[in-house]
Design a protein around this motif. Sequence first.
Motif, short mmCIF file in Angstrom:
data_model
loop_
_atom_site.label_atom_id
_atom_site.label_comp_id
_atom_site.label_asym_id
_atom_site.label_seq_id
_atom_site.Cartn_x
_atom_site.Cartn_y
_atom_site.Cartn_z
N MET A 1 32.35 47.03 30.26
CA MET A 1 33.34 46.09 31.02
C MET A 1 33.13 45.00 29.95
O MET A 1 34.44 44.25 29.65
CB MET A 1 33.02 45.61 32.15
N VAL A 2 32.07 44.24 29.27
CA VAL A 2 32.28 43.44 28.44
C VAL A 2 33.03 43.74 27.04
O VAL A 2 33.81 42.77 26.65
CB VAL A 2 30.98 42.88 28.11
N HIS A 3 32.96 45.03 26.86
CA HIS A 3 33.56 45.17 25.66
C HIS A 3 35.14 45.45 25.84
O HIS A 3 36.19 45.43 24.99
CB HIS A 3 33.20 46.84 25.02
N GLY A 69 40.71 33.02 32.78
CA GLY A 69 41.58 34.62 32.98
C GLY A 69 42.89 34.04 33.60
O GLY A 69 44.01 34.45 33.17
N LEU A 70 42.93 33.38 34.77
CA LEU A 70 44.25 33.22 35.40
C LEU A 70 44.92 32.20 34.65
O LEU A 70 46.20 32.67 34.46
CB LEU A 70 43.99 32.56 36.96
N VAL A 71 44.44 31.25 34.08
CA VAL A 71 45.37 30.30 33.33
C VAL A 71 45.93 30.98 32.05
O VAL A 71 47.01 30.94 31.78
CB VAL A 71 44.42 29.03 32.78
N THR A 72 45.57 31.98 31.28
CA THR A 72 45.67 32.80 30.23
C THR A 72 46.74 33.65 30.74
O THR A 72 47.84 33.74 30.28
CB THR A 72 44.47 33.47 29.71
N ALA A 73 46.46 34.29 31.94
CA ALA A 73 47.46 35.18 32.19
C ALA A 73 48.64 34.49 32.88
O ALA A 73 49.83 35.04 32.23
CB ALA A 73 46.96 35.99 33.63
N LEU A 168 51.42 42.38 28.34
CA LEU A 168 50.20 41.65 27.97
C LEU A 168 49.83 40.79 29.56
O LEU A 168 48.78 40.82 29.71
CB LEU A 168 50.13 40.74 26.85
N THR A 169 50.80 40.22 30.06
CA THR A 169 50.51 39.74 31.24
C THR A 169 50.03 40.54 32.41
O THR A 169 48.91 40.27 33.13
CB THR A 169 51.91 39.13 31.81
N VAL A 170 50.67 41.78 32.54
CA VAL A 170 50.13 42.56 33.36
C VAL A 170 48.83 43.01 33.05
O VAL A 170 47.89 42.99 34.13
CB VAL A 170 50.92 44.02 33.34
N LEU A 171 48.45 43.47 31.83
CA LEU A 171 46.97 43.76 31.64
C LEU A 171 46.11 42.47 31.76
O LEU A 171 44.80 42.74 32.23
CB LEU A 171 46.82 43.94 29.80
N LEU A 172 46.44 41.32 31.47
CA LEU A 172 45.85 39.95 31.94
C LEU A 172 45.30 40.05 33.37
O LEU A 172 44.26 39.79 33.83
CB LEU A 172 46.16 39.00 31.28
N PHE A 173 46.21 40.41 34.27
CA PHE A 173 46.14 40.09 35.70
C PHE A 173 45.25 41.31 36.11
O PHE A 173 44.41 41.05 37.04
CB PHE A 173 47.44 40.18 36.61
N ILE A 174 45.58 42.38 35.62
CA ILE A 174 44.27 43.53 35.81
C ILE A 174 42.83 43.13 35.58
O ILE A 174 42.07 43.46 36.18
CB ILE A 174 44.92 45.05 35.03
N SER A 175 43.03 42.56 34.49
CA SER A 175 41.48 42.43 34.07
C SER A 175 40.57 40.99 34.76
O SER A 175 39.57 40.76 34.34
CB SER A 175 41.41 42.20 32.52
N PRO A 177 39.12 40.32 37.28
CA PRO A 177 37.93 40.50 37.73
C PRO A 177 36.99 40.21 36.82
O PRO A 177 35.78 39.92 37.10
CB PRO A 177 37.66 41.76 38.62
N MET A 178 37.14 40.87 35.62
CA MET A 178 36.18 40.72 34.65
C MET A 178 35.99 39.34 34.13
O MET A 178 34.94 38.85 33.75
CB MET A 178 36.57 41.68 33.23
N TRP A 179 37.15 38.54 33.81
CA TRP A 179 37.11 37.06 33.49
C TRP A 179 36.09 36.36 34.63
O TRP A 179 35.45 35.41 34.23
CB TRP A 179 38.42 36.53 33.73
#
Length: 389
Positions: A1-3, A69-73, A168-175, A177-179
């Motif tokens: 998950m980190v990678h 993570g949310l700020v980035t998304a 990228l926005t969609v990908l960031l929102f999916i990610s 939980p990892m952030w």
Amino acid sequence: MVHLLLAVIYLAFVSLGLPDGLLGAAWPAMYGSLHVPVSYAGYISMIICFGTIASSLMSDRLTRALGAGLVTACSVALTAASLFGFALSPSFAALCLWAVPYGLGAGSVDAALNNYVAIHYKSRHMSWLHCMWGLGCVLGPYIMGNALASGRGWEAGYRTVGVLQIGLTVLLFISLPMWGRRSAAAAADGGRALRLAEVLRVPGAKMAMLTFFCYCSLEGSAMLWASSYLALVKAIPTETAAAYGSLFYIGITVGRAASGFLTMKLSDVQMVRLGQAIIAAGIVVLLLPLGNAAALTGLVLVGLGCAPVFPCMLHATPANFGESRSQALMGVQMASAYVGTALMPPLFGWIAGNAHIGWLPLYLALILAGMIAGHEILMRRLTAGRLQG
């Protein structure tokens, strides 16, 4: 998950670079269709820049409230919406209106993402990530150029990059939980957001701001005026000088790829000093009357020297000021960098208009002296503080 998260962040840096070169690439086609003078691009650029400064200063509060993570998304989503707004703008006034969220989104994501990487990843990743940003800066004008060459217009170029930003926005929102899991430890001792006056009282903060101001002043001035210097001082044909101006970008991008490996052996402080020494060597070569080949070599050296300075200074922020204060410091550092980008390249334009563009190497040398002084004073104060502690 980190990678997996790291891969997402690498894609984010490529995507963040995509919009940065669009306005310059599209403007020759835009200003005629909008019925405004060619100089009006500067107004849009300034609005975007002021937005990035404002959102950088708010980044500490936003990141503590929402998480990196949310700020980035959300910031990338705001940028994507602004790109579509540009594509749909029927007038210059509409472009100015959309430039406000464009700048606000860019500043927030820059400060939040850089601080997250500085806390969670090694220095080599910061260098390589900024290399990916450089790749995005190269791809953005290519996408716009393709849209113009195919007859689809500058609007299609903005739409294409906007679609990529949405992906990228969609990908960031999916990610997200990892952030959250990775940022929990850093957020645990975060406390309240610092006010600007409190940040300025942090030992070393003003010198860090000066260092970032000077770095981006130097980088921005070299980017904007290198081609004109080659054409007007070294008598290189205009078309050739424009192409050679890209050598500075190539120097930064290649240099950051190499810097990632060097950081495995050298500290952030050593990397910054190495970069400053290479910049100084490049400026000296530009000054010497050794012909066009030497001038081009000097330009490449300045780019190579710039390569490690910015990412290594960013990566050192948590170590210099502590993780609990690093987001606040990252915000004011980025704001200072944007101020340098906004003010100092136009200032040299005034100098060149009233004196001569041949002063460019000396102008860069003066800015470099300020950068070196700021960084060395910062290091001494931090060292003295640790000894007292």
